[in-house]
Design an enzyme around this catalytic site. Structure first.
Site, PDB file in Angstrom:
ATOM      1  NE  ARG A  14     -13.842  34.227 -96.043  1.00  0.00           N
ATOM      2  CZ  ARG A  14     -13.416  34.009 -94.808  1.00  0.00           C
ATOM      3  NH1 ARG A  14     -14.195  33.378 -93.929  1.00  0.00           N
ATOM      4  NH2 ARG A  14     -12.226  34.464 -94.414  1.00  0.00           N
ATOM      5  CG  ASP A  15     -14.133  37.271 -92.269  1.00  0.00           C
ATOM      6  OD1 ASP A  15     -14.788  36.384 -91.697  1.00  0.00           O
ATOM      7  OD2 ASP A  15     -13.260  37.942 -91.694  1.00  0.00           O
ATOM      8  CG  HIS A 207      -8.161  38.816 -91.251  1.00  0.00           C
ATOM      9  ND1 HIS A 207      -8.897  38.745 -92.408  1.00  0.00           N
ATOM     10  CD2 HIS A 207      -9.054  38.679 -90.234  1.00  0.00           C
ATOM     11  CE1 HIS A 207     -10.177  38.561 -92.105  1.00  0.00           C
ATOM     12  NE2 HIS A 207     -10.298  38.525 -90.800  1.00  0.00           N
ATOM     13  CB  CYS A 240     -14.827  33.950 -86.958  1.00  0.00           C
ATOM     14  SG  CYS A 240     -14.611  32.169 -87.183  1.00  0.00           S
ATOM     15  CG  ASN A 249     -13.526  41.390 -90.843  1.00  0.00           C
ATOM     16  OD1 ASN A 249     -12.556  40.661 -90.747  1.00  0.00           O
ATOM     17  ND2 ASN A 249     -14.742  40.933 -91.103  1.00  0.00           N
TER      18      ASN A 249
END
Length: 314
Positions: A14-15, A207, A240, A249
């Site tokens: 997802r991210d 996160h 993002c 990330n």
């Protein structure tokens, strides 16, 4: 450290994929989840039920969720939902765990979901309550919990207030997000020392992004503060689309290496993660990997050379 196991949710599907320029098919997303599961990953953030116009890469969420459940019924799979409408779509697709995202500043909420902070907080609480009524597991992100790309440093009292509200609203995990990767280890320890006073430590997760090269150091600071639940993304994929300056990330392989070398179990194979990185590189058509990737590749090559040199049984 009394708890010798950490729990990792890999957010690459997802991210990691949400703002990639290369279109990724549903089958390719399933294949990525499959190599992560084969590596020992037991929790993934699979997709998001947001507007396809805002995030075209997640437009296939309704098809992806039931396919994941059918192939890997024991895999913990969460999906991001922005509101009650997103929750309705996720539940219809068979989602068993949802996550809401609440930014800790006015401007970030306005840029991300076109709401003010007060309204965004209420929507998150309503969505969590509705998900709980449906029997779903829940997570709540408190985004830009260290710094906001528009407002600067996020006041700690505001982070504490929002984390407490998400916990009171029934979030099974409250995920504190360093959305733009600006945190330092000292800040991480300070904030989690305060956070554990308003949310039980076993309900807190972190996160992290690696924008300034301190992702692993920040993970260690969180570990020292008692956190045992982490988001990470294989190969460091991610960033993002609504937060200028947000790099990839914290890489799952960096987190696993850090944990395993420090006597903490993850249940995740580093060799399996290298296979996942190989697949993701082919998918996204660019090199991937966290801070440890060169060392991990050398160790893998030495292991393979040693195995090839072993005599063949008669």
């Amino acid at each position: 450290m009394t708890d010798h196991r950490i729990h990792i949710t890999d957010v690459a599907p997802r991210d990691g994929l949400q703002n990639q320029q290369v279109p990724v098919s549903t089958e390719s997303k399933l294949a990525l989840i499959g190599v992560l599961e084969a590596a020992g990953v037991r929790s993934v953030e699979a997709t998001s039920f947001v507007s396809p116009r805002a995030v075209p890469q997640m437009a296939d969420a309704g098809e992806l969720v039931p396919a994941v459940a059918a192939r890997w019924p024991r895999l913990r799979t969460s999906v991001l939902v922005p509101n009650l409408k997103g929750l309705e779509r996720a539940h219809a697709a068979g989602a068993r765990e949802i996550a809401v995202v609440l930014s800790a500043t006015e401007t970030m909420n306005a840029r991300n979901i076109n709401m003010g902070l007060a309204q965004a907080t209420e929507v998150s609480e309503q969505t969590l309550a509705a998900a709980h009524a449906l029997g779903l597991r829940t997570r709540a992100y408190v985004a830009v919990a260290f710094d906001c790309p528009f407002e600067g440093q996020t006041p700690l009292p505001e982070v504490l207030r929002l984390a407490a509200r998400m916990h009171s609203a029934g979030a099974g995990e409250v995920v504190i997000a360093d959305t733009i990767g600006s945190a330092s280890p000292g800040q991480v320890k300070e904030r989690f020392a305060a956070l554990r006073e308003v949310v039980p430590i076993d309900r807190l997760a972190v996160h992290l992004h690696d924008t300034r090269g301190m992702g692993a150091a920040n993970a260690w600071a969180a570990l020292e503060a008692g956190v045992r639940r982490f988001d990470a993304s294989v190969g460091g994929i991610g960033g993002c689309p609504f937060a200028p300056g947000a790099a990839g990330n914290l890489a799952t392989e960096d987190l696993v290496l850090l944990a395993e070398r420090s006597g903490l179990a993850t249940g995740v194979s580093l060799d399996g993660l290298l296979d996942a990185i190989d697949f993701a590189q082919t998918l996204l058509q660019r090199p991937l990997g966290g801070r440890s990737i060169a060392w991990l590749r050398r160790e893998q090559a030495k292991k393979r050379t040693a195995q090839a040199a072993e005599p063949t049984p008669a």
